[in-house]
Design an enzyme around this catalytic site. Structure first.
Site, PDB file in Angstrom:
ATOM      1  CE  LYS A  59      -3.352  -1.198  -0.646  1.00 47.39           C
ATOM      2  NZ  LYS A  59      -3.768  -1.768  -1.912  1.00 47.39           N
ATOM      3  CG  HIS A 109       4.642  -6.318  -0.725  1.00 50.45           C
ATOM      4  ND1 HIS A 109       4.744  -4.792  -1.318  1.00 50.45           N
ATOM      5  CD2 HIS A 109       3.274  -6.900  -1.122  1.00 50.45           C
ATOM      6  CE1 HIS A 109       3.751  -4.697  -2.011  1.00 50.45           C
ATOM      7  NE2 HIS A 109       2.779  -5.643  -1.770  1.00 50.45           N
ATOM      8  CB  SER A 139      -3.846   2.258   1.832  1.00 50.49           C
ATOM      9  OG  SER A 139      -3.845   1.710   0.528  1.00 50.49           O
TER      10      SER A 139
HETATM   11  P1  A3P Z   1      -5.053   4.640  -1.043  1.00 50.00           P
HETATM   12  O1  A3P Z   1      -5.611   3.439  -0.603  1.00 50.00           O
HETATM   13  O2  A3P Z   1      -4.629   5.531  -0.006  1.00 50.00           O
HETATM   14  O3  A3P Z   1      -5.665   5.644  -2.048  1.00 50.00           O
HETATM   15  P2  A3P Z   1      -0.051  -0.437  -3.805  1.00 50.00           P
HETATM   16  O4  A3P Z   1       0.107  -0.024  -5.166  1.00 50.00           O
HETATM   17  O5  A3P Z   1       1.196  -0.400  -3.009  1.00 50.00           O
HETATM   18  O6  A3P Z   1      -1.109  -1.382  -3.246  1.00 50.00           O
HETATM   19  O7  A3P Z   1      -0.635   1.154  -3.206  1.00 50.00           O
HETATM   20  C1  A3P Z   1      -1.967   1.547  -3.273  1.00 50.00           C
HETATM   21  C2  A3P Z   1      -1.987   3.059  -2.941  1.00 50.00           C
HETATM   22  O8  A3P Z   1      -1.558   3.757  -3.763  1.00 50.00           O
HETATM   23  C3  A3P Z   1      -3.647   3.384  -2.837  1.00 50.00           C
HETATM   24  O9  A3P Z   1      -3.740   4.451  -1.801  1.00 50.00           O
HETATM   25  C4  A3P Z   1      -3.658   3.906  -4.200  1.00 50.00           C
HETATM   26  O10 A3P Z   1      -4.806   4.714  -4.233  1.00 50.00           O
HETATM   27  C5  A3P Z   1      -2.398   4.734  -4.307  1.00 50.00           C
HETATM   28  N1  A3P Z   1      -2.095   5.115  -5.850  1.00 50.00           N
HETATM   29  C6  A3P Z   1      -2.203   4.212  -6.810  1.00 50.00           C
HETATM   30  N2  A3P Z   1      -1.863   4.654  -8.026  1.00 50.00           N
HETATM   31  C7  A3P Z   1      -1.500   6.133  -7.642  1.00 50.00           C
HETATM   32  C8  A3P Z   1      -1.166   7.073  -8.016  1.00 50.00           C
HETATM   33  N3  A3P Z   1      -0.938   7.359  -9.594  1.00 50.00           N
HETATM   34  N4  A3P Z   1      -0.821   8.346  -7.464  1.00 50.00           N
HETATM   35  C9  A3P Z   1      -0.941   8.361  -6.424  1.00 50.00           C
HETATM   36  N5  A3P Z   1      -1.437   7.226  -5.548  1.00 50.00           N
HETATM   37  C10 A3P Z   1      -1.732   6.206  -5.980  1.00 50.00           C
END
Ligand code: A3P
Length: 301
Positions: A59, A109, A139
């Site tokens: 996340k 991870h 998240s």
């Molecule tokens: P939130 O749940 O706070 O919105 P991962 O890819 O490691 O699973 O992380 C997911 C988090 O990154 C989510 O956060 C998601 O919305 C955010 N995320 C994904 N793409 C993004 C982008 N282009 N810019 C900013 N945040 C992004």
């Protein structure tokens, strides 16, 4: 969580608190049972010198950064065909990983000590992204409360407990993605064995502030500098809105795991500071106390 006293392992306690995937203890830490065999095989995975490893705690913006890295490598602001889970180091089989074209851009991870030694010995490129812990936990909770694991016969969401208990699961390091504090500590303070390795360190919050600059930093680290125009184009193509659309509407959906509402819930809000809408003052103080004890720093966001 008083009812947990009689249970023996943290993995069992986490499952009793509402985590609905099988958990096991690996080297003293809670991990998903699904990766147990792959972790053993990983140690012997043939590593290629041009492999790129994107390392994050869950996340922390993994999908975002993975797409940027793919674009840097191809030199074009064009989306990779597959979802990033196609290259998830600890979840794909050895055969699947070997089928990927070079340069392979893995995401993982795992902690540095869990990676194959050859990653370090062959001086592969390693990109580490950190995100503030409170936004990570929000998240993670949102993700686990909505996602049903693709092959799950349970038909339940990954987590069916309370938000308050989830904070404790996170603070205790009992979530399937592994322990946040050990992960962050190990990546922030590379051990003696790896301390000479040059890794590219990024912070989610800096990417939010000035993505173009962080794209440039990644490209230069990878030895693949691009034009200013391309940095801007990559940053735009990977904005939250555009990347969400691409993952839902453009990409091949093979590696998209199943969400309750059929959406690509990995793209939820994409902001910094959403934790303030979730934590009570008491929860935030409880969190800060453990954070300071474990990382020897004050929570900075
Ligand atoms: P939130 O749940 O706070 O919105 P991962 O890819 O490691 O699973 O992380 C997911 C988090 O990154 C989510 O956060 C998601 O919305 C955010 N995320 C994904 N793409 C993004 C982008 N282009 N810019 C900013 N945040 C992004």
């Amino acid at each position: 969580m008083d009812y947990l006293v009689k249970m023996s392992t943290p993995a069992e306690k986490a499952m009793a608190t509402g985590i609905n995937v099988d958990l096991v203890m690996i080297d003293g830490f809670v991990q998903s049972a699904m990766i147990m065999d792959n972790l053993k095989r990983l140690k012997d995975l043939p590593i290629r010198g041009d492999d790129i490893y994107l390392c994050t705690y869950p996340k922390s913006g993994t999908h975002w950064t993975w797409e940027i890295l793919n674009m840097i490598v191809t030199g074009k602001a064009e989306y990779a065909k597959h979802w990033q889970n196609s290259a998830w180091l600890e979840y794909r089989t050895k055969e699947e990983l070997e089928e990927l074209a070079s340069p392979r851009i893995f995401h993982t991870h795992l902690r540095p000590s869990q990676l194959p030694d050859a990653v370090w010995n062959q001086r592969c490129k390693v990109v580490y992204v950190r995100r503030n812990a409170k936004d990570c936990v929000v998240s993670f909770f949102s993700h686990f409360s909505k996602q049903i694991w693709k092959d799950s016969t349970l038909g339940k969401h990954i987590y069916t407990g309370s938000w308050d208990d989830f904070i404790d699961l996170f603070l205790n390091g009992w979530l399937p993605g592994g322990p946040y504090f050990e992960h962050t500590f190990e990546w922030t303070n590379l051990s003696e064995a790896h301390k000479d390795s040059e890794i590219c360190r990024l912070q989610y919050e800096d990417m939010k502030k000035d993505c173009v600059n962080e794209v440039r930093r990644m490209a230069e680290y990878l030895g693949r500098p691009l034009s200013d125009h391309t940095y801007q184009a990559i940053s735009d193509a990977c904005s939250f809105k555009n990347l969400k659309h691409a993952n839902e509407k453009i990409k091949d959906q093979t590696y998209h795991v199943h969400w309750q509402d059929g959406s690509s819930g990995y793209f939820r809000k994409g902001t910094t500071g959403d934790w303030k809408n979730w934590f009570t003052v008491a929860q935030s103080e409880r969190f800060d106390k453990v954070y300071e004890e474990r990382l020897k720093e004050t929570f900075p966001y």
